[in-house]
Design a protein around this motif. Sequence first.
Motif, PDB file in Angstrom:
ATOM      1  N   HIS A   3       0.832  -1.218   0.000  1.00 25.04           N
ATOM      2  CA  HIS A   3       0.000   0.000   0.000  1.00 25.04           C
ATOM      3  C   HIS A   3       0.864   1.267   0.000  1.00 25.04           C
ATOM      4  O   HIS A   3       0.553   2.234  -0.704  1.00 25.04           O
ATOM      5  CB  HIS A   3      -0.923   0.009   1.224  1.00 25.04           C
ATOM      6  CG  HIS A   3      -2.151  -0.836   1.055  1.00 25.04           C
ATOM      7  ND1 HIS A   3      -3.260  -0.412   0.364  1.00 25.04           N
ATOM      8  CD2 HIS A   3      -2.444  -2.081   1.488  1.00 25.04           C
ATOM      9  CE1 HIS A   3      -4.184  -1.364   0.374  1.00 25.04           C
ATOM     10  NE2 HIS A   3      -3.708  -2.391   1.055  1.00 25.04           N
TER      11      HIS A   3
ATOM     12  N   ARG B  73       2.300   1.780  -3.353  1.00 21.35           N
ATOM     13  CA  ARG B  73       1.299   2.314  -4.285  1.00 21.35           C
ATOM     14  C   ARG B  73       1.052   3.799  -4.033  1.00 21.35           C
ATOM     15  O   ARG B  73       0.861   4.576  -4.975  1.00 21.35           O
ATOM     16  CB  ARG B  73      -0.008   1.519  -4.188  1.00 21.35           C
ATOM     17  CG  ARG B  73      -1.037   1.960  -5.227  1.00 21.35           C
ATOM     18  CD  ARG B  73      -2.218   1.020  -5.300  1.00 21.35           C
ATOM     19  NE  ARG B  73      -3.070   1.107  -4.134  1.00 21.35           N
ATOM     20  CZ  ARG B  73      -4.106   0.292  -3.897  1.00 21.35           C
ATOM     21  NH1 ARG B  73      -4.407  -0.661  -4.760  1.00 21.35           N
ATOM     22  NH2 ARG B  73      -4.842   0.434  -2.814  1.00 21.35           N
TER      23      ARG B  73
ATOM     24  N   LYS C 110      -4.085   5.892  -7.415  1.00 23.12           N
ATOM     25  CA  LYS C 110      -5.242   6.000  -6.516  1.00 23.12           C
ATOM     26  C   LYS C 110      -5.357   7.492  -6.204  1.00 23.12           C
ATOM     27  O   LYS C 110      -4.889   7.986  -5.178  1.00 23.12           O
ATOM     28  CB  LYS C 110      -5.045   5.148  -5.260  1.00 23.12           C
ATOM     29  CG  LYS C 110      -6.320   4.981  -4.452  1.00 23.12           C
ATOM     30  CD  LYS C 110      -6.185   3.843  -3.458  1.00 23.12           C
ATOM     31  CE  LYS C 110      -7.300   3.866  -2.427  1.00 23.12           C
ATOM     32  NZ  LYS C 110      -8.645   3.630  -2.960  1.00 23.12           N
TER      33      LYS C 110
ATOM     34  N   THR D 253     -17.489   0.769  -7.483  1.00 23.21           N
ATOM     35  CA  THR D 253     -17.001   2.141  -7.267  1.00 23.21           C
ATOM     36  C   THR D 253     -15.764   2.195  -6.372  1.00 23.21           C
ATOM     37  O   THR D 253     -15.025   3.171  -6.391  1.00 23.21           O
ATOM     38  CB  THR D 253     -18.102   3.032  -6.656  1.00 23.21           C
ATOM     39  OG1 THR D 253     -18.473   2.482  -5.370  1.00 23.21           O
ATOM     40  CG2 THR D 253     -19.323   3.095  -7.541  1.00 23.21           C
TER      41      THR D 253
ATOM     42  N   ALA E 219     -14.047  -1.150  -5.479  1.00 23.84           N
ATOM     43  CA  ALA E 219     -13.641  -2.554  -5.327  1.00 23.84           C
ATOM     44  C   ALA E 219     -13.576  -3.204  -6.701  1.00 23.84           C
ATOM     45  O   ALA E 219     -14.294  -2.802  -7.624  1.00 23.84           O
ATOM     46  CB  ALA E 219     -14.642  -3.306  -4.449  1.00 23.84           C
TER      47      ALA E 219
ATOM     48  N   LEU F 276      -7.728   0.430 -11.119  1.00 22.61           N
ATOM     49  CA  LEU F 276      -6.783  -0.057 -10.123  1.00 22.61           C
ATOM     50  C   LEU F 276      -6.677  -1.584 -10.127  1.00 22.61           C
ATOM     51  O   LEU F 276      -7.693  -2.278 -10.053  1.00 22.61           O
ATOM     52  CB  LEU F 276      -7.290   0.401  -8.753  1.00 22.61           C
ATOM     53  CG  LEU F 276      -6.299   0.920  -7.725  1.00 22.61           C
ATOM     54  CD1 LEU F 276      -5.399   2.012  -8.297  1.00 22.61           C
ATOM     55  CD2 LEU F 276      -7.042   1.415  -6.505  1.00 22.61           C
TER      56      LEU F 276
ATOM     57  N   VAL G  88     -14.123  -7.370  -4.471  1.00 22.10           N
ATOM     58  CA  VAL G  88     -13.008  -7.462  -3.518  1.00 22.10           C
ATOM     59  C   VAL G  88     -12.298  -6.120  -3.391  1.00 22.10           C
ATOM     60  O   VAL G  88     -12.098  -5.414  -4.370  1.00 22.10           O
ATOM     61  CB  VAL G  88     -11.987  -8.540  -3.942  1.00 22.10           C
ATOM     62  CG1 VAL G  88     -12.647  -9.893  -4.161  1.00 22.10           C
ATOM     63  CG2 VAL G  88     -11.203  -8.140  -5.174  1.00 22.10           C
TER      64      VAL G  88
ATOM     65  N   THR H  93      -9.932  -3.616  -0.105  1.00 25.57           N
ATOM     66  CA  THR H  93      -9.514  -3.499   1.292  1.00 25.57           C
ATOM     67  C   THR H  93     -10.715  -3.323   2.204  1.00 25.57           C
ATOM     68  O   THR H  93     -10.841  -3.993   3.234  1.00 25.57           O
ATOM     69  CB  THR H  93      -8.546  -2.312   1.444  1.00 25.57           C
ATOM     70  OG1 THR H  93      -7.380  -2.607   0.681  1.00 25.57           O
ATOM     71  CG2 THR H  93      -8.179  -2.081   2.887  1.00 25.57           C
TER      72      THR H  93
END
Length: 298
Positions: free
Chosen positions: A58, A61, A160, A196, A198, A217, A255, A257
Amino acid sequence: MSAAPSFDDREGSLWFDGKLVPWREANTHVLTHGLHYASSVFEGERIYSGRIYKHKEHIARLFESARILGIKIPYTEQQIFDACYEAARAQNIQDGYVRPVVYRGSEMMAIAAQQTTTHVAIAVWQWPSYFDPAAKMKGIRLAISDWKRPAPDTAPTAAKAAGLYMICTMSKHTAEAQGYTDALMLDYRGYIAEATGANIFFVKDGELHTPTPDCFLNGITRRSVMALAKARQIPVHERHIKPEEMAGFQECFIVGTAAEVTPVSEIGPYKFKPGKITETLMNDYLEEVHREKSAVEI
Ligand code: PMP
């Protein structure tokens, strides 16, 4: 109805520009480039039993998102890595959500932002992993959004970046107004992209199908779930998927976080029955995030 406390009005402290500051004093000026021009990137992580899942990935990223936007973060990856744990400890949170955000400051208020400073904040809040398997297996319902994920030469789709979420919020609001939980977004070519916030998977005859992340992503959870599927010898097909193919899919799940593995029962006119493969991967993922050391390489 008792509303949850506003995010600017909470006890404790958060990490802001190099140190812990009282939560309510972590403010920024209204003439902030990040606010006006979306020069902002962020992360969303979960901490499980005191350990931030895939923390290194993370943070990498976050730095890559900033690099793509040309934003220089005045800290090392190790400093931000450690700062997240400092922020979690400050709030005494073992199970929660970690939100690092990077944005350009107020030195310039126009398109150009060459002289702006970069600010970094990290807030951690309580968010226990939602786990009521029976309730979850009912699945959520998604609308199909009219907004399309843009092409990689139209927006920095691998980052992101805050600006990419404008159409996500609009899609989600429209879906909620129609009684849905979330929205499926197609891409600029009309292929299935993602929800939106995931990524999405489908099951057909015991095999997984998921869109190629070439304009959205390539989520960290997505890659974990693909590795978990491979460990169970479940074939995974990463490919362009047309919306009308949904008529032939039996199971579907999203899926991420925040979403973890969430079964889907309906997308617009298409119906799915959350089943064995969804349930297996949902449980494998929850086991994986609680393991002391990650078992899957992504
Ligand atoms: N797509 C979007 C638009 C997201 O906001 C997220 C959540 N960060 C994901 C996919 C999933 O990414 P991850 O698994 O890394 O959380």
